[in-house]
Write a protein that holds these residues in place. Structure first.
Motif, PDB file in Angstrom:
ATOM      1  N   LEU A  13      41.366  31.447  40.253  1.00 47.31           N
ATOM      2  CA  LEU A  13      39.989  31.238  39.818  1.00 47.31           C
ATOM      3  C   LEU A  13      39.714  31.977  38.517  1.00 47.31           C
ATOM      4  O   LEU A  13      39.102  31.441  37.581  1.00 47.31           O
ATOM      5  CB  LEU A  13      39.033  31.715  40.921  1.00 47.31           C
ATOM      6  CG  LEU A  13      37.550  31.359  40.738  1.00 47.31           C
ATOM      7  CD1 LEU A  13      37.361  29.853  40.884  1.00 47.31           C
ATOM      8  CD2 LEU A  13      36.696  32.111  41.761  1.00 47.31           C
ATOM      9  N   ALA A  16      41.527  30.206  35.623  1.00 54.27           N
ATOM     10  CA  ALA A  16      40.823  28.981  35.237  1.00 54.27           C
ATOM     11  C   ALA A  16      39.542  29.306  34.479  1.00 54.27           C
ATOM     12  O   ALA A  16      39.159  28.607  33.535  1.00 54.27           O
ATOM     13  CB  ALA A  16      40.522  28.153  36.479  1.00 54.27           C
ATOM     14  N   GLN A  17      38.885  30.374  34.894  1.00 57.48           N
ATOM     15  CA  GLN A  17      37.653  30.778  34.215  1.00 57.48           C
ATOM     16  C   GLN A  17      37.941  31.195  32.771  1.00 57.48           C
ATOM     17  O   GLN A  17      37.210  30.831  31.843  1.00 57.48           O
ATOM     18  CB  GLN A  17      36.995  31.925  34.983  1.00 57.48           C
ATOM     19  CG  GLN A  17      35.622  32.308  34.453  1.00 57.48           C
ATOM     20  CD  GLN A  17      34.947  33.362  35.323  1.00 57.48           C
ATOM     21  OE1 GLN A  17      35.575  33.960  36.197  1.00 57.48           O
ATOM     22  NE2 GLN A  17      33.675  33.572  35.100  1.00 57.48           N
ATOM     23  N   TYR A 632      41.035  22.603  33.303  1.00 59.99           N
ATOM     24  CA  TYR A 632      40.646  23.925  33.802  1.00 59.99           C
ATOM     25  C   TYR A 632      39.528  23.816  34.855  1.00 59.99           C
ATOM     26  O   TYR A 632      39.452  24.614  35.788  1.00 59.99           O
ATOM     27  CB  TYR A 632      40.203  24.827  32.643  1.00 59.99           C
ATOM     28  CG  TYR A 632      41.352  25.368  31.823  1.00 59.99           C
ATOM     29  CD1 TYR A 632      42.349  26.131  32.429  1.00 59.99           C
ATOM     30  CD2 TYR A 632      41.431  25.120  30.456  1.00 59.99           C
ATOM     31  CE1 TYR A 632      43.402  26.632  31.677  1.00 59.99           C
ATOM     32  CE2 TYR A 632      42.474  25.617  29.701  1.00 59.99           C
ATOM     33  CZ  TYR A 632      43.462  26.375  30.311  1.00 59.99           C
ATOM     34  OH  TYR A 632      44.509  26.864  29.579  1.00 59.99           O
ATOM     35  N   GLN A 633      38.671  22.793  34.689  1.00 63.43           N
ATOM     36  CA  GLN A 633      37.615  22.580  35.689  1.00 63.43           C
ATOM     37  C   GLN A 633      38.229  22.229  37.045  1.00 63.43           C
ATOM     38  O   GLN A 633      37.830  22.758  38.092  1.00 63.43           O
ATOM     39  CB  GLN A 633      36.685  21.459  35.226  1.00 63.43           C
ATOM     40  CG  GLN A 633      35.561  21.166  36.216  1.00 63.43           C
ATOM     41  CD  GLN A 633      34.750  19.935  35.806  1.00 63.43           C
ATOM     42  OE1 GLN A 633      35.174  19.175  34.939  1.00 63.43           O
ATOM     43  NE2 GLN A 633      33.598  19.752  36.427  1.00 63.43           N
ATOM     44  N   TYR A 636      39.798  25.249  38.495  1.00 57.91           N
ATOM     45  CA  TYR A 636      38.761  26.142  39.014  1.00 57.91           C
ATOM     46  C   TYR A 636      38.288  25.658  40.394  1.00 57.91           C
ATOM     47  O   TYR A 636      38.144  26.449  41.338  1.00 57.91           O
ATOM     48  CB  TYR A 636      37.598  26.179  38.020  1.00 57.91           C
ATOM     49  CG  TYR A 636      36.569  27.256  38.306  1.00 57.91           C
ATOM     50  CD1 TYR A 636      36.702  28.528  37.763  1.00 57.91           C
ATOM     51  CD2 TYR A 636      35.469  26.987  39.123  1.00 57.91           C
ATOM     52  CE1 TYR A 636      35.757  29.517  38.014  1.00 57.91           C
ATOM     53  CE2 TYR A 636      34.528  27.970  39.385  1.00 57.91           C
ATOM     54  CZ  TYR A 636      34.672  29.238  38.815  1.00 57.91           C
ATOM     55  OH  TYR A 636      33.751  30.212  39.084  1.00 57.91           O
TER      56      TYR A 636
END
Length: 658
Positions: A13, A16-17, A632-633, A636
């Motif tokens: 997480l 990805a952020q 990346y979304q 996430y």
């Protein structure tokens, strides 16, 4: 195990952020000048051995790195400097080309109108209105010379102003780069990570600096830059800076030069030390083109003035008086070097030398400037266009139609002077006659002839009256007799006047009044304000007569025809007429401008290609970033789902415990 899954999800997480933030940063700066695309570099976290094998512990962000190619960046800096230099040179030359080639405001139309007025006056020499018209056209020609040279002086002042502005920008960019060096080095030292945005800002400043001057970057440890300009002058070393500055030329206060300051020492730099960029283009334009163009126009003015004055002095005006100077031509400009010896120097010189120059033969003038330097024994005169040096044991000395003399003071070894024979000639070119009746288009002041009884094969040229002749003209003819012997001599000159003989190689010999004069075939003989040439092979006893001339009446136009003939005469060095010389200069300016236009287009294309290559590698592609944003979304969301599952598993374990 549930907690392990939770930590893995948490690391995914976080990664990805960071990826989403970096992608958003790229998108936000897509149009920011100098911005380099940034990417997240991920690495697998250290796995853990559970006995049955190593189990991964998720991911970690190793770094956020900018995509930057040092080789392409260096090429872009070099290409930017070259392109800026050529563009600057081209812009200045275009201005001069437009000015000189103007069909109505150029010098050629004014010269054509002036010679047309001479022809009209030759056709009607007694008409006062025609005389006044000719005088008016002469004034127009003088005004055109002045206007042309004044505009070139304005270009010269503009060059000074632009150099000052560019040097100021160089110093400003250097200070900003040094400041970023300091911040970047501190950031790298603190945690080892590279501050990408600060690096981009610094590289953009380097690119801006290269627009002003040739720039070279040498990377140092801890992310620092050393920046050099021109041919290796350091302006940034770590967080320390060294300044460029402008200073008046030691030999020409009106000319600003670029200097380099290191500690308390200031060194004036030559044009070859500062290639590239706006500064290099301006210096190159001034030294290669502006100086030469202004000197060529001055040469035309000086030659036209002297040749017309010389021929005008050979005729009679409407009142029967001898002709005087038609134009006023200034003496060459002589500047003493600011570092010459003086009362406060070591060694001291209580009475510094002063030097003057005179134009004695405008036809022999070149378009070069000259340097006079005293080495303690000899006076060395260097023609700066080709660095040809002649040495003289004393002054005055004659070089290329100039006589250079020391007018006062004492010269010490090392003293030097800059001599500009023609640069300001056009600025102060004026008409010296205001009364139209004084235009000397009639008669011939002097005549020369060989005795019909001569048995040799020698001839005498038409005598020429100098500017001093009108103050004491000869009242009666005098006969010059050739006497064969060892040496061969000439006698019969005016008893009270000395005689000067100047051979074709420039050697000058002066004989006292009444003394026999050694005959030199083809040499120029001058006496009593009269000069002529006897050439060929005379026999013993041959005679040549110099007689005062006369005007036959108001309609006499003999000298007017000779004045008009100067239009197409080969009067300028290289056997060129005034129009030929001006046309050749304009053609040269046009060719140089065309060459720079082609070179400017070429350099612009090279810069465009290199910039495109830089952007292809370092620039932000919005389509690519949009794809990354989705990727990346999804990562996430997947990491969040993983953490949700870990939470559910943990809840199951808690329920089993109850």
């Amino acid at each position: 195990m549930a907690s392990n899954i939770l930590n893995i999800g948490k690391s995914a997480l976080a990664a990805a952020q960071v990826g989403i933030s970096t992608t958003g940063h790229n998108i936000a700066n897509a149009s920011t000048p100098g911005y380099s695309r940034q990417v997240v570099v991920q690495a697998a976290a250290q796995s853990q051995n559970f006995g049955y094998g190593y189990v991964g512990q998720g991911t970690e962000v190793a770094s956020v790195t900018r995509i930057f190619n040092d080789i392409l960046a260096a090429q872009a800096v070099r290409s930017q400097a070259n392109s800026s230099s050529v563009d600057t040179y081209r812009a200045q030359m275009t201005t001069i080309d437009d000015m000189l080639s103007n069909a109505t405001a150029g010098l050629n139309p004014a010269m054509s109108e002036f010679f047309g007025a001479i022809q009209d006056l030759s056709a009607n020499p007694s008409d006062l209105a025609t005389r006044q018209s000719m005088l008016s056209y002469a004034q127009s020609l003088a005004s055109r010379f002045q206007t042309t040279n004044n505009r070139l002086n304005e270009v010269r002042e503009s060059v000074n102003s632009q150099i000052t502005s560019s040097v100021s920008l160089v110093n400003t960019y250097a200070k900003q780069i040094a400041g970023l060096n300091d911040v970047i080095e501190k950031a790298v030292s603190a945690n080892g990570n590279i501050p990408n945005d600060l690096m981009d800002q610094r590289d953009q400043l380097v690119l801006e600096l290269s627009k002003q001057i040739k720039t070279t970057v040498v990377s140092q440890g801890q992310g620092g830059y050393n920046v050099y300009v021109g041919n290796g002058l350091p302006v940034v070393v770590g967080k320390e800076t060294f300044n460029l500055l402008t200073t008046p030329s030691p030999t020409d206060p009106s000319r600003l030069e670029v200097a380099y300051q290191s500690n308390d020492k200031v060194t004036v730099l030559g044009v070859n030390s500062l290639p590239g960029g706006v500064v290099g283009g301006l210096l190159q334009f001034r030294s290669e083109s502006l100086d030469s163009i202004q000197n060529q126009i001055g040469q035309i003015a000086a030659v036209l003035g002297e040749t017309f004055n010389s021929q005008h002095a050979q005729g009679f005006d409407l009142d029967g008086n001898l002709g005087t100077a038609l134009f006023s031509v200034p003496d060459p400009l002589v500047n003493a070097n600011a570092f010459n010896s003086g009362p406060s120097t070591t060694p001291a010189n209580a009475n510094p030398a002063e030097v003057a120059a005179k134009i004695v033969n405008a036809k022999a003038l070149t378009t070069s400037d000259y340097k006079l330097q005293y080495d303690g024994t000899n006076y060395n005169i260097t023609r700066l266009s080709d660095n040809t040096t002649q040495s003289f044991t004393s002054l005055p000395a004659s070089v290329d139609g100039l006589t250079i003399s020391q007018t006062s003071g004492t010269m010490l070894a090392g003293d030097n002077f800059l001599i500009k024979p023609t640069q300001n000639a056009a600025t102060k070119f004026q008409v010296a006659i205001t009364d139209a009746r004084k235009l000397a288009v009639g008669g011939s002041v002097l005549s020369g002839s060989a005795n019909i009884a001569n048995t040799g094969a020698a001839s005498i040229s038409s005598p020429i009256a100098s500017s001093t002749y009108s103050s004491s003209p000869i009242a009666a003819p005098f006969n010059i007799t050739y006497n064969a012997g060892a040496p061969n001599t000439l006698t019969g000159f005016i008893a009270t006047e000395p005689v000067t003989v100047t051979s074709t190689n420039g050697t000058t010999t002066t004989y006292a009044a009444g003394a026999p004069v050694t005959f030199v075939n083809g040499a120029t003989i001058s006496t009593a304000g009269i000069s002529f040439v006897i050439s060929g092979a005379p026999n013993n006893g041959d005679q040549f007569t110099i007689a005062p001339g006369s005007v036959t009446g108001p309609s006499d136009n003999r000298n007017g025809l000779l004045l008009g003939g100067l239009q197409n005469a080969d009067t300028i060095t290289g056997n060129k007429s005034y129009s030929d010389a001006f046309g050749q200069m304009v053609n040269g300016v046009g060719n140089k401008t065309r060459e720079l236009n082609i070179l400017s287009i070429s350099e612009a294309q090279v810069l465009e290609q290199i910039t495109a290559a830089v952007q292809a590698e370092s620039g932000v592609n919005l389509d690519e970033e949009a794809t990354n944003l989705i990727r990346y979304q999804q990562a996430y969301q997947a990491a969040g789902k993983m953490m949700q599952i870990a939470s559910q598993l943990f809840d199951v374990l808690l329920q089993l415990g109850t």
